[in-house]
Design a protein around this motif. Sequence first.
Motif, PDB file in Angstrom:
ATOM      1  N   GLY A  39       0.761  -1.226   0.071  1.00 25.42           N
ATOM      2  CA  GLY A  39      -0.003   0.049   0.021  1.00 25.42           C
ATOM      3  C   GLY A  39       0.941   1.209   0.073  1.00 25.42           C
ATOM      4  N   ILE A  40       2.000   1.322   0.946  1.00 29.71           N
ATOM      5  CA  ILE A  40       2.976   2.488   0.913  1.00 29.71           C
ATOM      6  C   ILE A  40       3.570   2.715  -0.355  1.00 29.71           C
ATOM      7  CG2 ILE A  40       5.048   3.327   2.020  1.00 29.71           C
ATOM      8  CD1 ILE A  40       3.798   1.752   4.531  1.00 29.71           C
ATOM      9  N   TYR A  41       3.984   1.218  -1.029  1.00 34.45           N
ATOM     10  CA  TYR A  41       4.540   1.485  -2.403  1.00 34.45           C
ATOM     11  C   TYR A  41       3.748   2.226  -3.294  1.00 34.45           C
ATOM     12  CZ  TYR A  41       6.037  -0.433  -7.073  1.00 34.45           C
ATOM     13  OH  TYR A  41       6.568  -0.527  -8.216  1.00 34.45           O
ATOM     14  N   SER A  42       2.329   1.877  -3.447  1.00 39.76           N
ATOM     15  CA  SER A  42       1.225   2.240  -4.270  1.00 39.76           C
ATOM     16  C   SER A  42       1.175   3.835  -4.018  1.00 39.76           C
ATOM     17  CB  SER A  42       0.140   1.358  -4.167  1.00 39.76           C
ATOM     18  OG  SER A  42       0.311   0.056  -4.583  1.00 39.76           O
ATOM     19  N   PHE A  43       1.036   4.154  -2.638  1.00 38.31           N
ATOM     20  CA  PHE A  43       1.013   5.552  -2.525  1.00 38.31           C
ATOM     21  C   PHE A  43       2.187   6.342  -3.031  1.00 38.31           C
ATOM     22  CE2 PHE A  43       2.099   8.781   0.721  1.00 38.31           C
ATOM     23  CZ  PHE A  43       1.032   9.609   0.636  1.00 38.31           C
ATOM     24  N   VAL A  44       3.249   5.960  -2.809  1.00 37.39           N
ATOM     25  CA  VAL A  44       4.566   6.554  -3.167  1.00 37.39           C
ATOM     26  C   VAL A  44       4.645   6.934  -4.693  1.00 37.39           C
ATOM     27  CG1 VAL A  44       6.739   6.643  -3.376  1.00 37.39           C
ATOM     28  CG2 VAL A  44       6.124   6.132  -1.209  1.00 37.39           C
ATOM     29  N   SER A  45       4.114   5.713  -5.223  1.00 37.81           N
ATOM     30  CA  SER A  45       4.117   5.721  -6.939  1.00 37.81           C
ATOM     31  C   SER A  45       3.045   6.792  -7.260  1.00 37.81           C
ATOM     32  CB  SER A  45       3.561   4.367  -7.344  1.00 37.81           C
ATOM     33  OG  SER A  45       4.613   3.470  -7.150  1.00 37.81           O
ATOM     34  N   ALA A  46       1.938   6.787  -6.560  1.00 35.41           N
ATOM     35  CA  ALA A  46       0.756   7.540  -6.945  1.00 35.41           C
ATOM     36  C   ALA A  46       1.167   9.477  -6.476  1.00 35.41           C
ATOM     37  CB  ALA A  46      -0.573   7.676  -6.477  1.00 35.41           C
ATOM     38  N   GLY A  47       1.952   9.391  -5.455  1.00 35.83           N
ATOM     39  CA  GLY A  47       2.506  10.435  -5.184  1.00 35.83           C
ATOM     40  C   GLY A  47       3.449  11.206  -6.150  1.00 35.83           C
ATOM     41  N   GLY A  48       4.164  10.269  -6.652  1.00 36.77           N
ATOM     42  CA  GLY A  48       5.225  10.748  -7.790  1.00 36.77           C
ATOM     43  C   GLY A  48       4.686  11.091  -8.854  1.00 36.77           C
ATOM     44  N   ALA A  49       3.640  10.273  -9.188  1.00 40.26           N
ATOM     45  CA  ALA A  49       2.849  10.540 -10.485  1.00 40.26           C
ATOM     46  C   ALA A  49       2.228  11.977 -10.429  1.00 40.26           C
ATOM     47  CB  ALA A  49       1.582   9.527 -10.670  1.00 40.26           C
ATOM     48  N   SER A  50       1.344  12.114  -9.265  1.00 37.76           N
ATOM     49  CA  SER A  50       0.926  13.449  -9.024  1.00 37.76           C
ATOM     50  C   SER A  50       1.743  14.779  -9.177  1.00 37.76           C
ATOM     51  CB  SER A  50      -0.063  13.524  -7.601  1.00 37.76           C
ATOM     52  OG  SER A  50       0.901  13.517  -6.875  1.00 37.76           O
ATOM     53  N   LEU A  51       3.018  14.586  -8.252  1.00 36.35           N
ATOM     54  CA  LEU A  51       3.954  15.630  -8.136  1.00 36.35           C
ATOM     55  C   LEU A  51       4.621  15.946  -9.603  1.00 36.35           C
ATOM     56  CD1 LEU A  51       5.634  14.942  -4.798  1.00 36.35           C
ATOM     57  CD2 LEU A  51       4.011  16.951  -5.393  1.00 36.35           C
ATOM     58  N   GLY A  52       4.798  14.699 -10.486  1.00 38.83           N
ATOM     59  CA  GLY A  52       5.394  14.621 -11.812  1.00 38.83           C
ATOM     60  C   GLY A  52       4.623  15.559 -12.725  1.00 38.83           C
ATOM     61  N   VAL A 212      -4.282  11.571  -5.928  1.00 42.18           N
ATOM     62  CA  VAL A 212      -4.703  11.760  -4.485  1.00 42.18           C
ATOM     63  C   VAL A 212      -5.702  10.604  -3.922  1.00 42.18           C
ATOM     64  CG1 VAL A 212      -6.286  13.054  -3.020  1.00 42.18           C
ATOM     65  CG2 VAL A 212      -4.580  14.144  -4.509  1.00 42.18           C
ATOM     66  N   VAL A 213      -6.689  10.209  -4.828  1.00 42.25           N
ATOM     67  CA  VAL A 213      -7.630   9.190  -4.429  1.00 42.25           C
ATOM     68  C   VAL A 213      -6.701   7.819  -4.325  1.00 42.25           C
ATOM     69  CG1 VAL A 213      -9.728   7.881  -4.928  1.00 42.25           C
ATOM     70  CG2 VAL A 213      -9.757  10.216  -5.440  1.00 42.25           C
ATOM     71  N   ILE A 214      -6.079   7.476  -5.402  1.00 42.44           N
ATOM     72  CA  ILE A 214      -5.166   6.396  -5.519  1.00 42.44           C
ATOM     73  C   ILE A 214      -4.463   6.311  -4.312  1.00 42.44           C
ATOM     74  CG2 ILE A 214      -3.406   5.185  -6.754  1.00 42.44           C
ATOM     75  CD1 ILE A 214      -4.473   6.299  -9.248  1.00 42.44           C
ATOM     76  N   GLY A 215      -3.588   7.451  -3.817  1.00 39.65           N
ATOM     77  CA  GLY A 215      -2.916   7.327  -2.779  1.00 39.65           C
ATOM     78  C   GLY A 215      -3.374   6.991  -1.427  1.00 39.65           C
ATOM     79  N   THR A 216      -4.386   7.695  -1.456  1.00 38.89           N
ATOM     80  CA  THR A 216      -5.526   7.550  -0.136  1.00 38.89           C
ATOM     81  C   THR A 216      -6.083   6.289   0.154  1.00 38.89           C
ATOM     82  OG1 THR A 216      -6.269   9.926  -0.187  1.00 38.89           O
ATOM     83  CG2 THR A 216      -7.744   8.462   0.910  1.00 38.89           C
ATOM     84  N   MET A 217      -6.502   5.559  -1.152  1.00 38.58           N
ATOM     85  CA  MET A 217      -6.961   4.330  -0.839  1.00 38.58           C
ATOM     86  C   MET A 217      -5.730   3.452  -0.806  1.00 38.58           C
ATOM     87  SD  MET A 217     -10.071   4.246  -1.310  1.00 38.58           S
ATOM     88  CE  MET A 217     -10.236   2.333  -1.400  1.00 38.58           C
ATOM     89  N   SER A 218      -4.570   3.423  -1.564  1.00 36.91           N
ATOM     90  CA  SER A 218      -3.566   2.635  -1.203  1.00 36.91           C
ATOM     91  C   SER A 218      -2.896   2.567   0.307  1.00 36.91           C
ATOM     92  CB  SER A 218      -2.420   2.748  -2.037  1.00 36.91           C
ATOM     93  OG  SER A 218      -2.806   2.714  -3.528  1.00 36.91           O
ATOM     94  N   LEU A 219      -2.840   3.755   0.910  1.00 35.80           N
ATOM     95  CA  LEU A 219      -2.226   3.969   2.119  1.00 35.80           C
ATOM     96  C   LEU A 219      -3.061   3.673   3.214  1.00 35.80           C
ATOM     97  CD1 LEU A 219       0.501   4.872   3.282  1.00 35.80           C
ATOM     98  CD2 LEU A 219      -0.453   7.178   3.287  1.00 35.80           C
ATOM     99  N   PHE A 220      -4.367   3.939   3.337  1.00 33.06           N
ATOM    100  CA  PHE A 220      -5.370   3.407   4.356  1.00 33.06           C
ATOM    101  C   PHE A 220      -6.438   2.459   4.299  1.00 33.06           C
ATOM    102  CE2 PHE A 220      -3.931   8.390   4.304  1.00 33.06           C
ATOM    103  CZ  PHE A 220      -3.157   8.273   5.326  1.00 33.06           C
ATOM    104  N   GLY A 274      -6.617   2.450  -7.148  1.00 33.54           N
ATOM    105  CA  GLY A 274      -6.078   2.392  -5.479  1.00 33.54           C
ATOM    106  C   GLY A 274      -6.256   1.058  -4.940  1.00 33.54           C
ATOM    107  N   LEU A 275      -7.302   0.398  -5.570  1.00 35.02           N
ATOM    108  CA  LEU A 275      -7.778  -0.835  -4.843  1.00 35.02           C
ATOM    109  C   LEU A 275      -6.798  -2.089  -5.717  1.00 35.02           C
ATOM    110  CD1 LEU A 275     -11.659  -0.805  -4.573  1.00 35.02           C
ATOM    111  CD2 LEU A 275      -9.729  -0.812  -2.736  1.00 35.02           C
ATOM    112  N   THR A 276      -6.950  -1.625  -7.091  1.00 32.32           N
ATOM    113  CA  THR A 276      -6.423  -2.843  -8.114  1.00 32.32           C
ATOM    114  C   THR A 276      -4.784  -3.015  -8.005  1.00 32.32           C
ATOM    115  OG1 THR A 276      -8.182  -2.169  -9.614  1.00 32.32           O
ATOM    116  CG2 THR A 276      -6.271  -3.407 -10.582  1.00 32.32           C
ATOM    117  N   VAL A 277      -3.992  -1.772  -8.066  1.00 33.39           N
ATOM    118  CA  VAL A 277      -2.931  -1.900  -8.267  1.00 33.39           C
ATOM    119  C   VAL A 277      -1.987  -2.650  -6.952  1.00 33.39           C
ATOM    120  CG1 VAL A 277      -0.403  -0.671  -8.699  1.00 33.39           C
ATOM    121  CG2 VAL A 277      -2.669  -0.039  -9.840  1.00 33.39           C
ATOM    122  N   PRO A 278      -2.309  -2.382  -5.758  1.00 36.38           N
ATOM    123  CA  PRO A 278      -1.629  -2.995  -4.615  1.00 36.38           C
ATOM    124  C   PRO A 278      -2.187  -4.495  -4.841  1.00 36.38           C
ATOM    125  CG  PRO A 278      -2.421  -0.818  -3.889  1.00 36.38           C
ATOM    126  CD  PRO A 278      -3.150  -1.212  -5.388  1.00 36.38           C
TER     127      PRO A 278
END
Length: 398
Positions: A39-52, A212-220, A274-278
Amino acid sequence: MLIAGRFLQGVGAALASAVVLGMIVGLYPEPAGQAKAMGIYSFVSAGGASLGLIAGGVITDTLGWHRVFLINLPIGVLALIAGVRMLGAQSGLGLRAGADAIGAVLVTAGLSLGVFTISRVPEEKFGAAELSTYGAVSVLLLAGFVLRQAKAARPLLALRIFRSREISGANIAVVLVFAAGFGFQFLNALYLQRVLGFDSMRTGLAFLPAPVVIGTMSLFFTAKLTGRHGTRRVLLTGLLFLGAGLLLLSRAPADGDYWVHVAPALVVQGFGMGLTVPSVIMRAMSAARPSDAGLASGLNNTAQQAGAAVGLAVLATVATTRGNSLLSSGTEQAQALRDGYSLAFLCAAAFVLLAWAVTFLVLRDAPAQGTDAGQAAPAPHRDEPAAAPGPYSRLHRG
């Protein structure tokens, strides 16, 4: 120069990203802890995507597109320093034991030529006979890679891993999910810019709801849901939401409003991703024996990259072919572009539907694990030894 630079980046990315999932499995062999780590891995990936996306838009508008490549330098330096300081050493065979250079050339050339062939379909200067020849050569190169892996002393991809129904099915789903996801991002950016008239910065900001939604779902939430219901059920649910988001986006009109036609679709799609990738990555990795964690990690990374490349080529080709056909028949440009992108989004939804079918028909239900990180892992199968402490235990203890 751009292609050469991207090729070198690809070499570095292949070396780095291919081992990340194997490291996670080694650090967190227990299902509950592994679910949280994924979940953290997916959150970091999503965060990188949004910031990028946001940073790329800002840099392109202010400093020029060439400068977007410089943002990787400080990130790479920080990652290198953190890796040296925090990760324990791991012994390996090293390059002296041999590397399958021939196999690497075959698979790289085969995939590259295949993507090139698909992406050139809309261009009039390439005839059907020429494209058929390119496609046939691509298939022969990939077939040669498979034969090479069956005979090589130290193959890049040991074919025995495909004996596992779970690993094969999960990686097929990975290919389809990333084909839909990466192709969608590219085409949605074109829709926002060429149809709705967004500039680079607004386009980057427009993508923000999904990460944002991907990261929230993945992390929490995803780790808790997989612990309670199992990866298969969570994956099936996530794919339904992902497909629904793509279907909503396919209905966005040429004179669409971002908050009405795009943002809600991105939220639904982000919920699904957020549900699928992890879940799909965890499923692909958990089916491998501990001794095959590195091999499974490399296979999963290859499935992601191959799916992204081929999916982007297919969806871009569909959109371009449809748009050009409508333009030649006299349709207004904005409407022709919109219809091309809409058809591509429908094709992306079809990829997701195929992934859902593979998951439903191939992957089996696995017993759900508890959600507490401290819960003990289930006993190993009789024919499989218990996982030994991973080579990265210094980080784990920290």
